[in-house]
Design a protein around this motif. Structure first.
Motif, PDB file in Angstrom:
ATOM      1  N   ALA A  50       7.899  -6.284   9.246  1.00 38.28           N
ATOM      2  CA  ALA A  50       7.629  -6.889   7.938  1.00 38.28           C
ATOM      3  C   ALA A  50       6.879  -8.209   8.102  1.00 38.28           C
ATOM      4  O   ALA A  50       5.961  -8.523   7.330  1.00 38.28           O
ATOM      5  CB  ALA A  50       8.932  -7.098   7.173  1.00 38.28           C
ATOM      6  N   ALA A  51       7.270  -8.985   9.118  1.00 41.18           N
ATOM      7  CA  ALA A  51       6.568 -10.242   9.381  1.00 41.18           C
ATOM      8  C   ALA A  51       5.121  -9.978   9.777  1.00 41.18           C
ATOM      9  O   ALA A  51       4.202 -10.721   9.385  1.00 41.18           O
ATOM     10  CB  ALA A  51       7.296 -11.021  10.478  1.00 41.18           C
ATOM     11  N   ALA A  52       4.902  -8.907  10.548  1.00 44.12           N
ATOM     12  CA  ALA A  52       3.531  -8.552  10.927  1.00 44.12           C
ATOM     13  C   ALA A  52       2.721  -8.144   9.701  1.00 44.12           C
ATOM     14  O   ALA A  52       1.537  -8.503   9.581  1.00 44.12           O
ATOM     15  CB  ALA A  52       3.559  -7.411  11.956  1.00 44.12           C
ATOM     16  N   MET A  53       3.350  -7.401   8.789  1.00 45.55           N
ATOM     17  CA  MET A  53       2.669  -7.027   7.540  1.00 45.55           C
ATOM     18  C   MET A  53       2.286  -8.275   6.740  1.00 45.55           C
ATOM     19  O   MET A  53       1.183  -8.380   6.201  1.00 45.55           O
ATOM     20  CB  MET A  53       3.576  -6.140   6.688  1.00 45.55           C
ATOM     21  N   LEU A  54       3.217  -9.231   6.676  1.00 42.31           N
ATOM     22  CA  LEU A  54       2.964 -10.468   5.925  1.00 42.31           C
ATOM     23  C   LEU A  54       1.823 -11.262   6.560  1.00 42.31           C
ATOM     24  O   LEU A  54       0.894 -11.720   5.868  1.00 42.31           O
ATOM     25  CB  LEU A  54       4.241 -11.308   5.879  1.00 42.31           C
ATOM     26  N   LEU A 104       4.146  -3.286   0.941  1.00 44.04           N
ATOM     27  CA  LEU A 104       4.137  -3.008   2.371  1.00 44.04           C
ATOM     28  C   LEU A 104       5.269  -3.757   3.069  1.00 44.04           C
ATOM     29  O   LEU A 104       5.941  -3.223   3.955  1.00 44.04           O
ATOM     30  CB  LEU A 104       2.792  -3.423   2.978  1.00 44.04           C
ATOM     31  N   VAL A 105       5.492  -5.003   2.660  1.00 42.80           N
ATOM     32  CA  VAL A 105       6.580  -5.801   3.233  1.00 42.80           C
ATOM     33  C   VAL A 105       7.919  -5.150   2.920  1.00 42.80           C
ATOM     34  O   VAL A 105       8.815  -5.064   3.763  1.00 42.80           O
ATOM     35  CB  VAL A 105       6.535  -7.244   2.687  1.00 42.80           C
ATOM     36  N   SER A 106       8.062  -4.673   1.675  1.00 46.72           N
ATOM     37  CA  SER A 106       9.317  -4.056   1.266  1.00 46.72           C
ATOM     38  C   SER A 106       9.635  -2.808   2.075  1.00 46.72           C
ATOM     39  O   SER A 106      10.758  -2.630   2.548  1.00 46.72           O
ATOM     40  CB  SER A 106       9.255  -3.711  -0.232  1.00 46.72           C
ATOM     41  N   VAL A 108      -0.514   5.159   5.447  1.00 43.02           N
ATOM     42  CA  VAL A 108      -1.141   5.753   4.256  1.00 43.02           C
ATOM     43  C   VAL A 108      -1.354   4.692   3.190  1.00 43.02           C
ATOM     44  O   VAL A 108      -2.429   4.613   2.568  1.00 43.02           O
ATOM     45  CB  VAL A 108      -0.272   6.907   3.723  1.00 43.02           C
ATOM     46  N   MET A 109      -0.347   3.848   2.955  1.00 41.59           N
ATOM     47  CA  MET A 109      -0.445   2.817   1.917  1.00 41.59           C
ATOM     48  C   MET A 109      -1.516   1.781   2.246  1.00 41.59           C
ATOM     49  O   MET A 109      -2.258   1.325   1.368  1.00 41.59           O
ATOM     50  CB  MET A 109       0.924   2.148   1.721  1.00 41.59           C
TER      51      MET A 109
END
Length: 392
Positions: A148-152, A131-133, A108-109
């Motif tokens: 989180a690494a994938a988001m980054l 998103l990372v958080s 959603v974000m």
């Protein structure tokens, strides 16, 4: 943008909500929960103030007024989704459920952020740090850190492509690369600390459980060993007296019944952790047990000789020592010496069998070591009988 703090359990067994309370065996009502659990959401949403930067960036972009207002509104909704997602996850009782909720929130974000970015440009991508958080606490530690690494990486890829396609993109908006990296490193450290604390708490609880089991085993051994030894001696005495002195035999049998009841009560108290040996009572019991076994007893009657800090341990040592004298020594006499800082129990018997010296005194040694004292048992050949000394 740290989204959780505190820990209390095995990562594979505990949830985000459980991380914030010590009692993992129950699910208390809201009124029963402590302040750390009730108000933990503050630690996640306090960072939402930094959404002011992408929102102000969207409003200051060169896009027309309507898209700018729409993008700012979308980023406000994005902030609300972040807050709701965090609270939704922190009240979850299972990491797998938290992972499902976290992934749903991320989808959603991402949709909202991309829509805002399409309206005003890459300025809206500054919200990607959140998103990372969220990703860092979406499920178990390893998978969450990878997510989180994938988001980054995804943010960096989109930013790099987008900024390369516009004039002076990297010079004007290159700063957008910094916040996600800072959030990733700081939140990853927090997540790793939480995971380490979880493992520490698991080991600590396991050690406490083992220690409690050993305590119960040791106490039951001491209680039953002494009581059953005295019961056996009295039963043998009653058997010998039943023909020559029936009245005394009846008295011994009555004492056996009383001792059996006391032993049962002591075992129950031991299992519940309420059993406390009293030195005065043990001195009386030692004198009686030795007399019933036909052993001359030289046992003091004043427990006040021993430092009050040591009396409970001395009482347990006396109980176990007298049990072994009655059971194994074949002695004719036994002497007990009390001092301010210890106790000596010695007899004139055949000495302590090797198996008893190794295994039978293990509980006593553990108890003495835990109290900071030293136990010395005479070796075979040092003289007749056995001499046991405990000293602080």
């Amino acid at each position: 943008m740290v989204s959780m703090t505190g820990a209390a359990g095995d990562e594979d067994a505990l949830s985000p909500a459980v991380l914030l309370r010590e009692d993992t065996t129950a699910d208390p009502s809201w009124d029963e929960r402590g302040p750390w659990e009730k108000f933990s959401w503050i630690f996640g949403i306090v960072w939402v103030v930094f959404m002011a930067f992408p929102i102000s960036g969207a409003l200051a972009s060169p896009a027309p007024l309507a898209p700018r207002i729409a993008a700012a509104a979308l980023l406000v909704v994005y902030s609300a989704v972040y807050i709701a997602a965090y609270i939704w996850m922190v009240t979850t009782d299972d990491w797998d459920v938290a992972a499902v909720r976290g992934r749903l929130a991320l989808v959603v974000m991402i949709v909202i952020m991309v829509a805002a970015a399409l309206l005003v440009g890459p300025e809206a991508l500054g919200a990607g740090s959140f998103l990372v958080s969220i990703a860092m606490f979406t499920g178990h530690a390893k998978r969450a850190i990878l997510l989180a690494a994938a988001m980054l990486f995804g943010q960096y890829l989109v930013l790099a492509v987008w900024l390369a396609a516009i004039p002076n993109g990297f010079e004007d908006l290159g700063v957008l690369f910094m916040p996600p990296a800072i959030v990733f490193v700081s939140v990853a450290l927090v997540r790793l600390i939480i995971t380490a604390q979880e493992r520490h708490d698991v080991v600590e609880r396991q050690m406490a459980l083992v220690a409690e089991r050993e305590r119960v085993a040791r106490d039951v051994h001491d209680v039953l060993g002494h009581s059953l030894t005295v019961v056996t001696v009295k039963a043998e005495l009653a058997e010998r007296l039943i023909d020559i002195d029936p009245d005394r035999a009846k008295d011994e049998i009555s004492q056996i019944r009383s001792l059996s009841r006391e032993a049962l009560a002591e075992v129950r108290a031991t299992v519940s952790g309420l059993r406390v040996a009293r030195l005065g009572d043990e001195l009386i019991a030692a004198r009686s047990a030795l007399a019933d076994a036909g052993i001359d007893a030289d046992v003091p009657s004043d427990a006040a000789t021993v430092d009050p800090r040591h009396r409970i341990v001395v009482a347990w040592v006396l109980r176990e020592a007298i049990t072994n004298v009655v059971r194994h020594s074949h002695a004719s006499s036994c002497r007990v010496v009390l001092a301010n800082d210890g106790i000596i129990v010695e007899d004139d018997g055949v000495g302590t069998p090797a198996d008893v010296a190794i295994g039978g005194f293990r509980g006593m040694r553990e108890r003495v070591d835990a109290a900071g004292a030293t136990l010395r048992l005479s070796e075979p050949g040092e003289g007749p009988g056995t001499r046991l000394e405990v000293q602080w």
